[in-house]
Design an enzyme around this catalytic site. Structure first.
Site, short mmCIF file in Angstrom:
data_model
loop_
_atom_site.label_atom_id
_atom_site.label_comp_id
_atom_site.label_asym_id
_atom_site.label_seq_id
_atom_site.Cartn_x
_atom_site.Cartn_y
_atom_site.Cartn_z
N GLY A 148 -179.43 -53.12 17.79
CA GLY A 148 -180.28 -53.01 18.95
C GLY A 148 -179.46 -53.28 20.21
O GLY A 148 -178.51 -54.06 20.17
N CYS A 149 -179.81 -52.63 21.32
CA CYS A 149 -179.03 -52.83 22.54
C CYS A 149 -179.15 -54.26 23.06
O CYS A 149 -178.16 -54.87 23.49
CB CYS A 149 -179.44 -51.82 23.62
SG CYS A 149 -181.21 -51.72 23.94
N ASN A 150 -180.36 -54.84 22.99
CA ASN A 150 -180.52 -56.23 23.38
C ASN A 150 -179.77 -57.15 22.42
O ASN A 150 -179.13 -58.12 22.85
CB ASN A 150 -182.01 -56.61 23.37
CG ASN A 150 -182.83 -55.82 24.36
OD1 ASN A 150 -182.37 -55.50 25.44
ND2 ASN A 150 -184.05 -55.49 23.99
N THR A 153 -176.01 -57.19 23.18
CA THR A 153 -175.67 -57.95 24.38
C THR A 153 -175.66 -59.44 24.09
O THR A 153 -174.71 -60.16 24.45
CB THR A 153 -176.66 -57.64 25.52
OG1 THR A 153 -176.87 -56.23 25.61
CG2 THR A 153 -176.15 -58.16 26.84
#
Length: 342
Positions: A148-150, A153
């Site tokens: 997932g992009c979150n 990060t």
């Protein structure tokens, strides 16, 4: 040697981003583009910014000859990916950009995504696609599950710190700002310009965001015991970018030194000088992640700020980085584009 590539779900944001990146790759050629609802159309009609490229027309997945494909990117919605990938040839290399194979335990998938896992038989093959931490496994994999992009990060900010034992594990707070493209291209009332612009709101408050499943899985594995972070995402009226502000107990200089040492040789992870923090403007349209560390006025507290582009390093760029490893290509091929600024 030219590698033949297929992209399933080419009419979405991540599909278009894959096309943009692969267009600069020295050894990849897009051989097939699939988009069920837009089959029969040309990519230039769906995404005019790609009109200069010589691309195959959009077709249905059933029309693709996968025997002529070296690697397939699957940029389809959650649940759909499991059903499609389960039916693809067993010798085909696949990078999945959905959430369908990220969680190793099928029960965790059902908990966070609300439906039973539809491809349990191949879940065990899937390698978690956080490239910098799973390189060897990705290089040998047939199926890679993009993060997932979150989740990416937050992990770039925290993984080395958890592994080194320089922070407390029971009071980690991740405050994350997320651009609207992370919600996909489907029409949603709350994402209309009049509903979203000039505003700013938290969502999935109280520990309900699905990417918490990835945080729980990965951080607990590193620590060797359960680790649960407090995580609240906020929707930004911006097209691209994620900014994570992470609040920690730990000595700020040690936190900075740990991250700088861990990422010293990483081409895409840039740790800023102590006291500097990044902006989403500084990574926009690129495969770079910038990380800054500063102290707090409260002794023994540190703040880590990480910024990346959710469509590139958070999704399609990460997918191409993984594909490069799977195909024996240079890991950075097609990915050294400088960020767009302003």
């Amino acid at each position: 040697m030219t590698r033949k590539i297929a992209i399933l779900g080419a009419s979405g944001y991540t599909g278009a981003e894959l096309v943009r990146l692969i267009a600069t790759h020295p050894n990849m050629e897009i051989a097939a583009l699939a988009a069920e609802r837009k089959a029969g159309m040309q990519m230039r009609d769906v995404f005019p910014h790609l009109a200069h490229l010589d691309l195959p027309g959009l077709v249905r997945i059933s029309e693709i000859d996968f025997s002529a494909v070296d690697l397939c990117f699957c940029a389809l919605p959650h649940k759909t990916s499991q059903e499609v990938i389960r039916a693809l040839p067993r010798d085909l290399k696949i990078v999945d950009l959905s959430a369908d194979f990220r969680l190793r335990d099928p029960d965790d998938y059902e908990k966070w995504y609300g439906n039973p896992h539809a491809a349990v038989g191949i879940q065990g093959e899937a390698v978690y696609g956080l490239t910098e931490f799973y390189r060897d496994e990705i290089a040998a994999a047939r199926l890679v599950a993009g993060t997932g992009c979150n989740a990416a990060t937050g992990q770039f900010a925290l993984r080395p710190l958890i592994a080194a034992g320089v922070i407390g594990l029971d009071d980690i707070v991740i405050d994350m700002k997320c651009a609207v493209s992370g919600a996909g291209r489907s029409l949603k009332e709350n994402l209309l310009h009049a509903e979203l612009s000039e505003g700013y709101n938290a969502y999935a408050v109280g520990g309900t965001h699905r990417h918490l499943g990835e945080f729980d899985q990965e951080f607990s594995a590193i620590a060797g015991r359960p680790v649960k972070v407090q995580f609240t995402p906020h929707l930004l009226p911006a097209n691209r970018g994620i900014l994570a502000t992470v609040y920690l107990s730990g000595e700020a200089r040690a936190v900075h030194e740990t991250l700088a040492a861990a990422y010293a040789d990483e081409p895409f992870l840039q740790v800023l000088p102590f006291g500097q923090t990044p902006s989403t403007h500084h990574v926009r349209g690129s495969n770079f992640c910038h990380i800054g560390v500063t102290g707090d006025r409260i002794a023994g507290r540190a703040i880590v700020v990480a910024a990346l582009d959710n469509l590139t390093k958070g999704s399609s760029g990460q997918a191409l980085q993984n594909a490069n490893l799977m195909l024996g290509e240079e890991e950075t091929a097609g990915l050294m584009l400088a960020p767009l600024f302003p």
